[in-house]
Design an enzyme around this catalytic site. Structure first.
Site, mmCIF file in Angstrom:
data_model
loop_
_atom_site.group_PDB
_atom_site.id
_atom_site.type_symbol
_atom_site.label_atom_id
_atom_site.label_comp_id
_atom_site.label_asym_id
_atom_site.label_seq_id
_atom_site.Cartn_x
_atom_site.Cartn_y
_atom_site.Cartn_z
ATOM 1 N N SER A 178 9.569 13.239 -5.118
ATOM 2 C CA SER A 178 9.438 13.620 -3.894
ATOM 3 C C SER A 178 8.431 14.881 -3.864
ATOM 4 O O SER A 178 7.293 14.745 -4.275
ATOM 5 C CB SER A 178 10.679 14.136 -3.184
ATOM 6 N N ASP A 234 13.166 3.027 0.530
ATOM 7 C CA ASP A 234 12.748 4.476 0.907
ATOM 8 C C ASP A 234 12.060 4.344 2.011
ATOM 9 O O ASP A 234 10.779 3.534 2.174
ATOM 10 C CB ASP A 234 11.837 4.808 -0.295
ATOM 11 N N HIS A 263 15.505 6.992 -0.070
ATOM 12 C CA HIS A 263 14.868 8.116 -0.988
ATOM 13 C C HIS A 263 15.648 8.718 -1.932
ATOM 14 O O HIS A 263 15.011 9.087 -3.069
ATOM 15 C CB HIS A 263 14.408 8.893 0.101
#
Length: 353
Positions: A146, A299, A328
């Site tokens: 991320s 995601d 995610h």
């Protein structure tokens, strides 16, 4: 040296690096020095060839064996008996690194809203200062997911031949309007808090709760909500998902602060590996490390196609995918799949593929 010897003492030490010089930022502003909290976990005798450096996600910290316990820890994939594992708290975060509530050396007072804008490139540059301070000449593997993956990709470019393997999970080469839009919606929630603008540590706390609720809708997939938050009985109010989001908002607001959240989401928005480098494709082609990108099929924030784009444009890139209903957040949950993906990647590259 036998790195697997059970007689080796395992270090688990939290430390703080102080950079005393002026640090110029991409925005043209600067910091009159900064500090970064970091943890070294593992074999104190490990050579640079056994250094694993891990970056946390948006609201994480340097205690990687706590939030990634399925992969980091004794007898796990990254075993501290074999590796020296370094994890830092990113610049701007509130877990020991310089952030908006830190004291500005030039005024002696907290920065608050005068804290300068940070980019992922600034964050990567700060990690480079720490690497130099630690005397780590070479890194075996750099890992990030991320926001941590965005910073890791930036640093991968900067490290050049000092890095062997780069593993970028659920991230991208450039932030999309979709990501920036969700981040802006979260910051609008913070701005709507009547305490926002006050020079107090608790400023924006209620707004941060709402921001986290918005964020949770992107971190998970609709199927996850259907499975865990559906109300079986008939009702007109007080739904399970409402209490779930209220709980998640309060949980974050009790451990984080809105000013850091603001700075970090702005940094995520700024991410663009190709800025000033001739575009993302050209920048990716300049990466020297062996690259693994990991996408997640569900995601909705960092789409798997963005991970594929990175590996396809690197000179030595490979793509793997996590299949999960968690969206995610799967990279923090699906340890068995990640274990298999990582093991396969190292075997693949070691065999000269």
């Amino acid at each position: 040296m036998n790195l697997n010897s059970p007689l080796l003492e395992i270090e688990d030490k939290s430390r703080v690096f102080h950079y005393e010089d002026r640090y110029l930022l991409e925005s043209g502003e600067d910091l009159a020095g900064f500090q970064i909290a970091y943890t070294i976990y593992g074999n104190p005798e490990a050579l640079d060839s056994h250094v694993i450096w891990i970056n946390h996600a948006l609201t994480g910290n340097a205690d990687v064996h706590e939030w990634w316990s399925g992969l980091v820890g004794e007898d796990k994939f990254y075993d501290p008996k074999q590796y020296k594992i370094i994890c830092t708290n990113l610049l701007g975060s509130c877990y020991g690194s310089t952030n908006p509530l830190s004291s500005n050396p030039e005024t002696g007072k907290p920065y608050f809203y005068q804290f300068p804008q940070l980019t992922t490139r600034d964050m990567a540059g700060a990690l480079e200062k720490l690497r130099e301070h630690l005397g780590v000449e070479h890194i075996h593997t750099l890992v990030g997911g991320s926001l941590g993956g965005q910073v890791a990709l930036e640093w991968t470019y900067q490290l050049g031949s000092r890095l062997d393997y780069s593993i970028i999970i659920a991230a991208n080469a450039k932030s999309t309007p979709w990501i920036r839009g969700f981040n802006e919606a979260q910051r609008m929630a913070i701005q709507a808090d009547c305490t926002w603008g006050e020079e107090i540590a608790e400023a924006g706390k209620s707004g941060l709760r709402a921001a986290r609720a918005i964020g949770m809708l992107t971190y998970r997939h609709p199927d996850t909500f259907q499975q865990s938050q559906d109300d079986m009985e008939e009702k007109l109010d007080n739904y399970k998902v409402s209490s779930y989001l209220q709980y998640q908002g309060k949980k974050l607001a009790d451990r984080f602060h809105a000013l850091s959240y603001w700075v970090l989401t702005k940094a995520m928005d700024s991410h663009d590996l190709g800025r000033g480098r001739g575009g993302t494709e050209r920048a990716l082609q300049g990466i020297k490390a062996k690259m693994l990108t990991v996408g997640i099929d569900t995601d909705q924030l960092f789409r798997k196609e963005e991970s594929q784009y990175i590996s396809e444009n690197c000179l030595d890139g490979k793509y793997s995918e996590i299949s999960s209903s968690y969206g995610h957040d799967a990279f923090l949950i699906e340890y068995e799949q990640l274990h298999y993906i990582l093991k396969s990647f190292y075997l693949y590259t070691e065999n000269g593929k």
